[in-house]
Design a protein around this motif. Sequence first.
Motif, PDB file in Angstrom:
ATOM      1  N   MET A   1      19.765  46.734  29.442  1.00  0.00           N
ATOM      2  CA  MET A   1      19.102  45.452  29.284  1.00  0.00           C
ATOM      3  C   MET A   1      17.923  45.552  28.306  1.00  0.00           C
ATOM      4  O   MET A   1      17.700  44.634  27.538  1.00  0.00           O
ATOM      5  CB  MET A   1      18.634  44.966  30.661  1.00  0.00           C
ATOM      6  N   ALA A   2      17.190  46.671  28.368  1.00  0.00           N
ATOM      7  CA  ALA A   2      16.058  46.859  27.462  1.00  0.00           C
ATOM      8  C   ALA A   2      16.533  46.929  26.012  1.00  0.00           C
ATOM      9  O   ALA A   2      15.877  46.410  25.107  1.00  0.00           O
ATOM     10  CB  ALA A   2      15.284  48.119  27.826  1.00  0.00           C
ATOM     11  N   PHE A   3      17.695  47.559  25.799  1.00  0.00           N
ATOM     12  CA  PHE A   3      18.257  47.642  24.451  1.00  0.00           C
ATOM     13  C   PHE A   3      18.565  46.250  23.910  1.00  0.00           C
ATOM     14  O   PHE A   3      18.274  45.946  22.755  1.00  0.00           O
ATOM     15  CB  PHE A   3      19.526  48.511  24.451  1.00  0.00           C
ATOM     16  N   MET A   4      19.152  45.424  24.739  1.00  0.00           N
ATOM     17  CA  MET A   4      19.509  44.064  24.321  1.00  0.00           C
ATOM     18  C   MET A   4      18.261  43.264  23.971  1.00  0.00           C
ATOM     19  O   MET A   4      18.233  42.539  22.975  1.00  0.00           O
ATOM     20  CB  MET A   4      20.309  43.379  25.436  1.00  0.00           C
ATOM     21  N   ARG A   5      17.244  43.386  24.768  1.00  0.00           N
ATOM     22  CA  ARG A   5      15.981  42.676  24.527  1.00  0.00           C
ATOM     23  C   ARG A   5      15.362  43.128  23.205  1.00  0.00           C
ATOM     24  O   ARG A   5      14.914  42.311  22.403  1.00  0.00           O
ATOM     25  CB  ARG A   5      15.032  42.924  25.685  1.00  0.00           C
ATOM     26  N   THR A   6      15.359  44.437  22.967  1.00  0.00           N
ATOM     27  CA  THR A   6      14.818  44.973  21.723  1.00  0.00           C
ATOM     28  C   THR A   6      15.620  44.479  20.530  1.00  0.00           C
ATOM     29  O   THR A   6      15.058  44.128  19.493  1.00  0.00           O
ATOM     30  CB  THR A   6      14.822  46.517  21.772  1.00  0.00           C
ATOM     31  N   ALA A   7      16.937  44.446  20.659  1.00  0.00           N
ATOM     32  CA  ALA A   7      17.795  43.973  19.578  1.00  0.00           C
ATOM     33  C   ALA A   7      17.528  42.504  19.265  1.00  0.00           C
ATOM     34  O   ALA A   7      17.476  42.108  18.094  1.00  0.00           O
ATOM     35  CB  ALA A   7      19.259  44.182  19.936  1.00  0.00           C
ATOM     36  N   ILE A   8      17.350  41.690  20.288  1.00  0.00           N
ATOM     37  CA  ILE A   8      17.080  40.258  20.085  1.00  0.00           C
ATOM     38  C   ILE A   8      15.729  40.063  19.415  1.00  0.00           C
ATOM     39  O   ILE A   8      15.589  39.244  18.504  1.00  0.00           O
ATOM     40  CB  ILE A   8      17.176  39.487  21.419  1.00  0.00           C
ATOM     41  N   LEU A   9      14.732  40.826  19.842  1.00  0.00           N
ATOM     42  CA  LEU A   9      13.410  40.718  19.216  1.00  0.00           C
ATOM     43  C   LEU A   9      13.463  41.130  17.751  1.00  0.00           C
ATOM     44  O   LEU A   9      12.850  40.482  16.898  1.00  0.00           O
ATOM     45  CB  LEU A   9      12.390  41.579  19.971  1.00  0.00           C
ATOM     46  N   ALA A  10      14.196  42.191  17.461  1.00  0.00           N
ATOM     47  CA  ALA A  10      14.321  42.641  16.074  1.00  0.00           C
ATOM     48  C   ALA A  10      15.034  41.583  15.233  1.00  0.00           C
ATOM     49  O   ALA A  10      14.633  41.321  14.095  1.00  0.00           O
ATOM     50  CB  ALA A  10      15.066  43.969  16.018  1.00  0.00           C
ATOM     51  N   LEU A  11      16.070  40.980  15.781  1.00  0.00           N
ATOM     52  CA  LEU A  11      16.794  39.925  15.069  1.00  0.00           C
ATOM     53  C   LEU A  11      15.890  38.731  14.814  1.00  0.00           C
ATOM     54  O   LEU A  11      15.851  38.182  13.713  1.00  0.00           O
ATOM     55  CB  LEU A  11      18.028  39.492  15.863  1.00  0.00           C
ATOM     56  N   ARG A  12      15.139  38.325  15.824  1.00  0.00           N
ATOM     57  CA  ARG A  12      14.225  37.189  15.657  1.00  0.00           C
ATOM     58  C   ARG A  12      13.191  37.472  14.582  1.00  0.00           C
ATOM     59  O   ARG A  12      12.924  36.635  13.723  1.00  0.00           O
ATOM     60  CB  ARG A  12      13.525  36.865  16.978  1.00  0.00           C
ATOM     61  N   ASP A  13      12.623  38.676  14.582  1.00  0.00           N
ATOM     62  CA  ASP A  13      11.640  39.015  13.561  1.00  0.00           C
ATOM     63  C   ASP A  13      12.259  39.008  12.167  1.00  0.00           C
ATOM     64  O   ASP A  13      11.664  38.518  11.217  1.00  0.00           O
ATOM     65  CB  ASP A  13      11.019  40.386  13.850  1.00  0.00           C
ATOM     66  N   ARG A  14      13.472  39.524  12.050  1.00  0.00           N
ATOM     67  CA  ARG A  14      14.150  39.518  10.749  1.00  0.00           C
ATOM     68  C   ARG A  14      14.435  38.091  10.288  1.00  0.00           C
ATOM     69  O   ARG A  14      14.295  37.764   9.107  1.00  0.00           O
ATOM     70  CB  ARG A  14      15.450  40.317  10.820  1.00  0.00           C
ATOM     71  N   LEU A  15      14.861  37.251  11.211  1.00  0.00           N
ATOM     72  CA  LEU A  15      15.137  35.859  10.852  1.00  0.00           C
ATOM     73  C   LEU A  15      13.855  35.129  10.452  1.00  0.00           C
ATOM     74  O   LEU A  15      13.871  34.310   9.527  1.00  0.00           O
ATOM     75  CB  LEU A  15      15.837  35.134  12.000  1.00  0.00           C
ATOM     76  N   ASP A  16      12.745  35.408  11.141  1.00  0.00           N
ATOM     77  CA  ASP A  16      11.474  34.792  10.756  1.00  0.00           C
ATOM     78  C   ASP A  16      11.075  35.233   9.355  1.00  0.00           C
ATOM     79  O   ASP A  16      10.656  34.422   8.530  1.00  0.00           O
ATOM     80  CB  ASP A  16      10.364  35.138  11.750  1.00  0.00           C
TER      81      ASP A  16
END
Length: 126
Positions: A1-16
């Motif tokens: 679950m922590a991996f998924m959360r980290t991946a989503i945060l990284a994706l959001r930052d890249r999209l921003d």
Amino acid sequence: MAFMRTAILALRDRLDRAGIILSGLCAVHCILGVLLVGILGLGGEVLLAPEIHRIGLGLALVVGLVSLGFGVARHGKLAPLVIGGAGLGLMGLALAVGHGPAETVLTIIGVSLVAYAHIRNLHRGG
């Protein structure tokens, strides 16, 4: 679950970050369009092509809504989403008014708001 959360945060930052870059490119396109077409009479068929504007708005909508929506889910603050939504609305309105000074002004204000929203989103909605 922590991996998924980290991946989503990284994706959001890249999209921003992509949203900030796209906003900047859009502003440069608008300014160059006004200068090259209006003053020098060059490149009108390419720089003022409606397809470029529609594709740019489509990209801005996808990147903006996904990344700013992720931001609301992450930090719970609506301000970046509201600011970005207002900017996207102005960009859409710019398409509706057609080529000219009003389109340029609406687009520049719109992309500035979208870029500002992405910056706020990167700073956790602050």
